[in-house]
Write a protein that holds these residues in place. Structure first.
Motif, PDB file in Angstrom:
ATOM      1  N   GLN A  11      -3.360  -2.821   3.947  1.00 15.82           N
ATOM      2  CA  GLN A  11      -4.834  -2.858   3.972  1.00 15.82           C
ATOM      3  C   GLN A  11      -5.425  -1.451   3.859  1.00 15.82           C
ATOM      4  OE1 GLN A  11      -6.583  -5.614   3.853  1.00 15.82           O
ATOM      5  NE2 GLN A  11      -8.458  -4.408   3.687  1.00 15.82           N
ATOM      6  N   ASP A  12      -4.772  -0.470   4.440  1.00 13.48           N
ATOM      7  CA  ASP A  12      -5.305   0.907   4.364  1.00 13.48           C
ATOM      8  C   ASP A  12      -5.353   1.406   2.917  1.00 13.48           C
ATOM      9  OD1 ASP A  12      -5.624   0.948   7.062  1.00 13.48           O
ATOM     10  OD2 ASP A  12      -3.716   1.997   7.461  1.00 13.48           O
ATOM     11  N   SER A  13      -4.305   1.104   2.150  1.00 14.43           N
ATOM     12  CA  SER A  13      -4.287   1.521   0.745  1.00 14.43           C
ATOM     13  C   SER A  13      -5.392   0.838  -0.039  1.00 14.43           C
ATOM     14  CB  SER A  13      -2.918   1.225   0.127  1.00 14.43           C
ATOM     15  OG  SER A  13      -1.894   1.918   0.794  1.00 14.43           O
ATOM     16  N   SER A  53      -8.191  -0.223   1.163  1.00 18.11           N
ATOM     17  CA  SER A  53      -9.473   0.377   1.567  1.00 18.11           C
ATOM     18  C   SER A  53      -9.683   1.730   0.893  1.00 18.11           C
ATOM     19  CB  SER A  53      -9.502   0.534   3.093  1.00 18.11           C
ATOM     20  OG  SER A  53      -9.373  -0.718   3.733  1.00 18.11           O
ATOM     21  N   LEU A  54      -8.587   2.485   0.806  1.00 17.77           N
ATOM     22  CA  LEU A  54      -8.683   3.800   0.150  1.00 17.77           C
ATOM     23  C   LEU A  54      -9.050   3.656  -1.325  1.00 17.77           C
ATOM     24  CD1 LEU A  54      -8.355   6.863   0.300  1.00 17.77           C
ATOM     25  CD2 LEU A  54      -5.903   6.541  -0.152  1.00 17.77           C
ATOM     26  N   ILE A  55      -8.470   2.681  -1.998  1.00 18.35           N
ATOM     27  CA  ILE A  55      -8.788   2.446  -3.407  1.00 18.35           C
ATOM     28  C   ILE A  55     -10.241   2.031  -3.553  1.00 18.35           C
ATOM     29  CG2 ILE A  55      -8.303   0.975  -5.387  1.00 18.35           C
ATOM     30  CD1 ILE A  55      -5.380   0.942  -4.527  1.00 18.35           C
ATOM     31  N   ASP A  56     -10.711   1.145  -2.646  1.00 15.69           N
ATOM     32  CA  ASP A  56     -12.123   0.714  -2.717  1.00 15.69           C
ATOM     33  C   ASP A  56     -13.065   1.899  -2.487  1.00 15.69           C
ATOM     34  OD1 ASP A  56     -11.322  -1.862  -3.195  1.00 15.69           O
ATOM     35  OD2 ASP A  56     -11.458  -2.495  -1.086  1.00 15.69           O
ATOM     36  N   ALA A  57     -12.710   2.747  -1.521  1.00 19.57           N
ATOM     37  CA  ALA A  57     -13.571   3.915  -1.249  1.00 19.57           C
ATOM     38  C   ALA A  57     -13.580   4.879  -2.435  1.00 19.57           C
ATOM     39  CB  ALA A  57     -13.078   4.625   0.024  1.00 19.57           C
TER      40      ALA A  57
END
Length: 932
Positions: free
Chosen positions: A409-411, A413-417
């Motif tokens: 999930q962190d990856s 989220s990072l891609i979305d940001a």
């Protein structure tokens, strides 16, 4: 004699300046350290002093001068500005307004008698205190003395003014400008009176001009000039009263007085005392002769002075243009036209030529700096395109993340940001690009306006350089017993001040020749059916971006037979050659040094003597001069000169990979020559143009440059010529037309062969400006050596010539014309990706210059553009005989039916909207017109 018509202006001046004075004094009373307000108060009083002295209101002049000197002492720190002094100065300002009001109805004397005590107390209060620190102040004149002075007859033996009586150099400079302005009115008015001896308007103008000179001379304390102007004014008043008639003999004497005043105005401050002493007798003689005009017994004196005077003027170069005034308009001038009156309202300052040249250089640099911005915007467009590629990669990465169950999930989220931040950067970049494009538009407009304003400041009206010619022509005509009228047309035509100065000598020679040899004697003209008075006309106008000056006369003209014989007599050409010369070729001999059609060269002129100066001057500034004549109808001389020497219109060419500029005024033609059109005779290549064989010379050899890597087909040829030869210079290619700011070469380089100056291009690169006259001489020297290299091309009679590979596929060239950086970049990339060679232009005028200079297979243009819009560009292309078949596509952001109809009626082949970039509409239209 007080000029009561000026009193209204005096009253207005006093009220305006006293109001400014009171405002400054009120501020100084509260804040004594405000030096700017002290300067303003002193300037206000200085203006009142000048106005009061000019119209001889002595009491106002004395009071305001006392106030001014006291404030100057305060400014110098010699005394302090106490509150009591400020109050007294404010009261003195009220007295000045009352004095000015009292002049309106002639009650000044009564006012003085009623307020004498108040006036005396005010003056004493201003003068008292720190007297040793204040320069001696003028005391008010007693009324009876003032009255006697105004009505007195000028003394026959005035004492030259010692330097201590003269005001500062700035006042003397104003006096000089005043004399120059009024001397022009006096000269022109006296010449007009010879044909209209009782013209009330001219006499009124002459009286006012003499009165203005008298007032200006009184301000600076030049008694000799005051008294000379006074007797001239009396003479004009007598003519107004019909007491005397100002015929030509009397005009000669008055003109002598004008000359004397002009000579006085041209003397430096340091030499003035000695000059006045040395010319004291001359002033007395002229003043006595002018005074004798009003008396019947003065006829003999007038005739004696006239006999000595006319030949001297006729043999002189005339005072006219020897001293050019920086400010031809003066606030104290006499009657002027409404246009001149409007111009006189503008503030005038003196700026040196060096300052103007530096301003010109800075304005050019500003223009160049503004031109740096579009490439910077283009680089941002490249950045935008790369960011779009990055966005696509991020989008694909985000899609893979969504379908990849193993990604934490962190990856995600990072891609979305990152995706969100990318979108923010894209939006920001788009906004900044839009703002930058608008800034570029404003900056370019501002720099262009600044550049043109500086150029305009370097220009002067044509009349400034020729205003003395009517007087010169009149005096010359009287010397040779002829009647000649000079007409000047185009007086307001703008001319570069340097060119105007250079024109003086050649125009003087041509006018002297016209009067002495061109115009016939009155009896001969009448016998030939002409009016007794001959006419010489000088006309100046702007034509085709050049300054055109014509000098013509209606005299006897030049006989071709006599001209041919004179050429033979001087052994300038063989008789057989002379017999074949055309009339235009014959006229070129007039410009040879020392050539004259006169059997005896007189002191005044000789037809042709000095005309080599005209030729040299024209070539020096990059122009031309030619002559024409009709027997019995007169002769004409035609100058074609650049509008300014600071900016030159040039044709940019490429020679051996480097850019050079040819002045357009020295180019006959720019053409293309096919290899099949080249012939060879005696190892010399040439082509035929309008029935004339023109030799081909590779210009890289003349300039000592390496040969180009490849030769174009067809060959670009610049045709240049001088009086005897015409040559075709082969260049690599034509880069278009440009206006360049001329930068002189460093003097330490000496004369660089074939180069006249340098200039900076829009991108900051240096380009050399070719000296065409020098290049012609170098070309002739190269021809004489027989070492001319051959140009690449398949000549008709030269099988050894290098043949060009015509079977190689030719790239299609497209010109994109649009004032939007974004649109230009988009179209350029779309077309380049399809293999087309694309060049761009930022507006219709640049596009028109480009399409005339280089061949294009297709032009794509916007509609709304500065300088020349798309419709005008299409019409120019379609009406041109060589370019009419070039297809044109209109790409506009407006999808309006009337615009579409207008574009197609102008000759466009397609009318597209800018939405066509999103599909293949534009590409399909291009392929349809010129193929892949």
């Amino acid at each position: 004699m007080r000029d009561y018509s000026m009193l209204g202006l005096f009253r207005q001046e006093v009220k305006t300046q006293v109001k400014s004075l009171k405002q400054s004094l009120s501020i100084l009373k509260k804040q004594p350290s405000q030096e700017g307000e002290l300067d303003t108060a002193i300037r206000s009083l200085h203006a009142i002093v000048g106005s009061a002295q000019l119209i001889e209101v002595d009491v106002a002049a004395t009071l305001s001068e006392q106030m001014r000197v006291r404030l100057i002492a305060v400014q110098n720190g010699s005394t302090s500005l106490a509150d009591a002094l400020v109050d007294r100065l404010l009261h003195a300002g009220d007295l000045l307004i009352e004095i000015s009001d009292a002049t309106s109805d002639g009650t000044l004397e009564n006012w003085l008698s009623q307020h004498s005590d108040d006036l005396a107390q005010t003056q004493a209060a201003i003068i008292e205190g720190d007297k040793e620190a204040i320069p001696s102040l003028p005391a008010p004149l007693p009324q009876e003395v003032r009255g006697e002075q105004e009505n007195s007859i000028p003394s026959d033996n005035p004492k030259p003014n010692p330097p201590s009586l003269l005001l500062d150099s700035s006042m003397m400079e104003l006096f000089r400008l005043e004399v120059e302005a009024q001397a022009t009115l006096l000269n022109n008015g006296l010449l007009a009176l010879e044909s209209q001896s009782h013209s009330a308007q001219e006499l009124e103008s002459l009286m006012r001009a003499a009165h203005s000179v008298k007032g200006a001379a009184r301000i600076v304390g030049l008694d000799a000039a005051v008294q000379l102007a006074h007797v001239m004014e009396d003479c004009f008043v007598a003519a107004q009263d019909h007491t005397i008639n100002l015929d030509s003999d009397r005009a000669d004497v008055l003109l002598r007085g004008v000359d004397l005043l002009q000579s006085l105005s041209q003397v430096s401050d340091a030499d003035l005392p000695n000059w006045l002493t040395n010319h004291d007798s001359e002033f007395r003689t002229v003043r006595s002769a002018i005074g004798a005009i009003c008396s019947a017994e003065g006829t003999a004196t007038i005739q004696t002075l006239t006999a000595d005077f006319v030949p001297a003027i006729a043999l002189a170069e005339s005072i006219s243009t020897a001293h050019e005034p920086e400010n031809p308009l003066s606030p104290a001038s006499g009657e002027i036209s409404p246009a001149d009156a409007a111009a006189a309202q503008e503030r005038v300052v003196r700026v040196s030529a060096d300052n103007l040249n530096r301003m010109m250089g800075l304005a050019g640099e500003s223009l160049i700096e503004a031109n740096w911005l579009p490439p910077f915007a283009d680089s941002l467009m490249v950045l935008k395109s790369r960011q779009l590629e990055l966005s696509k990669n991020l989008e694909r990465l985000q899609q893979n993340a969504m379908i990849n169950p193993n990604l934490d999930q962190d990856s995600k989220s990072l891609i979305d940001a990152t995706r969100q931040r990318d979108q923010e950067c894209r939006d920001l970049l788009n906004d900044r690009l839009t703002e930058l494009e608008e800034f570029i538009r404003r900056s370019a407009n501002l720099s262009d306006r600044l550049y043109r304003e500086v150029i305009t400041s370097h220009m002067r009206p044509f009349i400034d350089g020729v205003q003395g010619f009517p007087r010169m022509v009149r005096d010359l005509a009287r010397t040779v017993n002829k009647q000649v009228k000079l007409e000047i047309i185009g007086k307001s035509t703008s001319v570069d001040r340097d060119i105007l100065k250079k024109l003086e000598a050649p125009l003087t020679h041509i006018l002297r020749n016209a009067v002495d040899h061109g115009i016939e004697l009155p009896e001969d003209r009448i016998a030939a059916g002409k009016p007794a008075e001959g006419t010489v006309r000088v006309e100046a106008m702007h034509r085709g971006g050049m300054l055109a000056i014509t000098i013509s006369d209606d005299g006897r003209g030049i006989t071709p037979i006599a001209l041919r014989q004179q050429i033979i007599n001087k052994q300038l050409a063989a008789p057989k050659v002379v017999a074949k010369l055309t009339d235009a070729e014959l006229m070129e001999f007039l410009f040879l040094p020392g050539f004259s059609m006169s059997k005896q060269v007189t002191e005044l002129s000789g037809r042709g003597v000095g005309l080599d100066i005209a030729q040299s001057m024209a070539q020096e500034v990059g122009g031309t001069v030619r002559a024409a004549s009709q027997v019995g109808k007169g002769s004409s001389f035609y100058f074609q000169l650049p509008l300014t020497l600071s900016v030159v219109r040039t044709l940019l060419v490429e020679i051996s990979g480097e850019a050079y500029a040819f002045p357009l005024a020295r180019i006959d033609q720019i053409i293309t020559v096919q290899p099949s059109e080249i012939s060879t005779v005696e190892n010399r290549q040439y082509f035929t143009l309008d029935g004339t064989n023109i030799g081909l010379i590779p210009v890289h050899q003349v300039l000592d440059l390496p040969p180009p890597a490849s030769s174009p087909s067809p060959l670009w040829v610049v045709v240049i010529s001088d009086q005897s030869t015409t040559d075709g210079l082969v260049i690599d290619r034509c880069l278009g037309e440009r206006e360049l700011v001329v930068r002189p070469l460093d003097a330490r380089l000496g004369k660089v062969p074939d180069i006249s100056a340098a200039a900076l291009m829009g991108d900051g690169s240096l380009v050399l400006i070719v000296d065409v006259s020098d290049l012609v001489r170098s070309t002739n020297a190269l021809l004489n050596s027989g070492a001319i290299a051959r140009v690449a091309g398949q000549s008709k009679n030269t099988p050894e010539g290098i043949s060009l590979n015509d079977s190689a596929p030719q790239e299609k060239r497209i010109l994109v014309v649009d004032d939007s950086i974004t649109v230009r970049e988009m179209e350029r990339k779309l077309l380049q990706n399809r293999g087309y060679v694309v060049e761009v232009a930022v507006d219709g005028m640049e596009g028109w210059n480009a399409v005339r200079s280089s061949p294009y297979d297709l032009v794509i243009s916007d509609i709304d553009m500065p300088r020349m819009n798309g419709i005008e560009l299409i019409k120019e292309i379609k009406r041109h005989p060589r370019l009419g078949s070039t297809p044109v596509i209109v790409v506009s952001y407006r999808d309006r039916e009337d615009d579409r109809i207008q574009g197609l009626e102008a000759g466009a082949n397609y009318y597209l909207t800018k939405s066509s970039f999103h599909d293949d509409t534009l590409i399909r239209a291009v392929v349809d017109l010129i193929g892949e």
